[in-house]
Design an enzyme around this catalytic site. Structure first.
Site, PDB file in Angstrom:
ATOM      1  N   SER A 242       0.814  -1.101  -0.145  1.00  0.00           N
ATOM      2  CA  SER A 242       0.062   0.127  -0.033  1.00  0.00           C
ATOM      3  C   SER A 242       1.060   1.401  -0.067  1.00  0.00           C
ATOM      4  O   SER A 242       0.715   2.258  -0.724  1.00  0.00           O
ATOM      5  CB  SER A 242      -0.785   0.012   1.310  1.00  0.00           C
ATOM      6  OG  SER A 242      -1.649  -1.255   1.119  1.00  0.00           O
TER       7      SER A 242
ATOM      8  N   ARG B  26       0.423   8.002   6.072  1.00  0.00           N
ATOM      9  CA  ARG B  26      -0.309   7.226   6.779  1.00  0.00           C
ATOM     10  C   ARG B  26      -1.846   7.687   6.878  1.00  0.00           C
ATOM     11  O   ARG B  26      -2.871   6.832   6.769  1.00  0.00           O
ATOM     12  CB  ARG B  26       0.143   7.097   8.323  1.00  0.00           C
ATOM     13  CG  ARG B  26       1.192   6.140   8.686  1.00  0.00           C
ATOM     14  CD  ARG B  26       1.295   5.694  10.009  1.00  0.00           C
ATOM     15  NE  ARG B  26       2.356   4.519   9.866  1.00  0.00           N
ATOM     16  CZ  ARG B  26       2.213   3.249   9.625  1.00  0.00           C
ATOM     17  NH1 ARG B  26       0.992   2.897   9.541  1.00  0.00           N
ATOM     18  NH2 ARG B  26       3.069   2.365   9.504  1.00  0.00           N
TER      19      ARG B  26
ATOM     20  N   HIS C 104      -3.025   6.416   3.593  1.00  0.00           N
ATOM     21  CA  HIS C 104      -3.396   5.042   3.823  1.00  0.00           C
ATOM     22  C   HIS C 104      -4.724   4.735   4.686  1.00  0.00           C
ATOM     23  O   HIS C 104      -5.377   3.679   4.209  1.00  0.00           O
ATOM     24  CB  HIS C 104      -2.305   4.295   4.684  1.00  0.00           C
ATOM     25  CG  HIS C 104      -2.315   2.698   4.823  1.00  0.00           C
ATOM     26  ND1 HIS C 104      -2.542   2.421   6.077  1.00  0.00           N
ATOM     27  CD2 HIS C 104      -1.971   1.699   3.804  1.00  0.00           C
ATOM     28  CE1 HIS C 104      -2.567   1.075   5.840  1.00  0.00           C
ATOM     29  NE2 HIS C 104      -2.099   0.651   4.585  1.00  0.00           N
TER      30      HIS C 104
END
Length: 215
Positions: A21, A44, A47
């Site tokens: 990812s 993040r 993500h």
């Protein structure tokens, strides 16, 4: 309607999924002006949201990342506006350094005072938080009124958080609260616009705690 019957799920370990990812995020994100210490937090956030536009809208005070790392390493409390942030945060990494995550919005005294003053529990929870956890990290992802009250307390010299992660989502007051936060000369992580939320705030907080855990 044509349904596939030959689909075989890709079996990989969670660590591999995260790595793949992140590689995809790096490839699609493109050029940016984030620093080397800021980008892992943005990464993040993307993500957690699969939203590159949101990631690119993130704003950092220059001292934000280091201030957050210092706060966690020194065992400062983390104040969350709602339980969703508390539940999603990686508590062991916070507690490892002596800290804890506090949420005051459902405390009986907060509920009683909010009813007495005919105001929101989010506002009263911030007033309680600065008495019990000032100097810590304030992580606000759901309640713009909490962020606006915290900003007021900061401007009046009543609150001195080490870092404010202010990423509330919504149409009413959310964009404005983040605009006001970005004007302050204190360590902050926020973003432009309506997008945000508890999940995004958790992603930013967890990214900071990962950095704090690194030697």
């Amino acid at each position: 309607m044509d349904f596939r019957t030959d689909f075989k799920p890709l079996t990989v370990q969670p660590e591999q999924i995260e790595q793949i990812s992140f590689e995809m995020i790096n490839e699609e994100f493109g050029e940016h002006s984030f620093t080397a210490e800021q980008y892992p937090i943005v990464q993040r956030i993307v993500h957690a949201s699969a939203d590159f536009e949101l990631g690119k809208s993130v704003l950092f005070h220059p001292d934000a990342v280091q201030a957050g790392i210092r706060a966690i390493r020194s065992g400062k409390k983390v104040v969350a506006d709602v339980q969703m942030v508390q539940v999603g945060a990686n508590k062991p990494r916070i507690e490892k350094h002596g800290g804890e995550i506090k949420v005051y919005i459902s405390d009986p005294d907060v509920m009683q005072e909010a009813k007495r003053l005919n105001t929101t529990r989010a506002i009263i929870s911030m007033r309680k938080a600065i008495k019990e956890a000032d100097g810590g990290i304030f992580a606000i992802g759901n309640a713009p009124t909490a962020l606006l009250e915290l900003i007021r307390l900061i401007k009046e010299g009543e609150a001195k958080p080490s870092l404010v992660i202010g990423l509330p989502v919504g149409f009413v007051s959310a964009p404005e609260s983040k605009e006001e936060l970005a004007k302050l000369d204190i360590p902050f992580i926020t973003n432009i616009g309506r997008k945000g939320g508890s999940t995004i705030t958790v992603a930013a907080l967890n990214a900071i705690s990962i950095l704090a855990d690194q030697v």
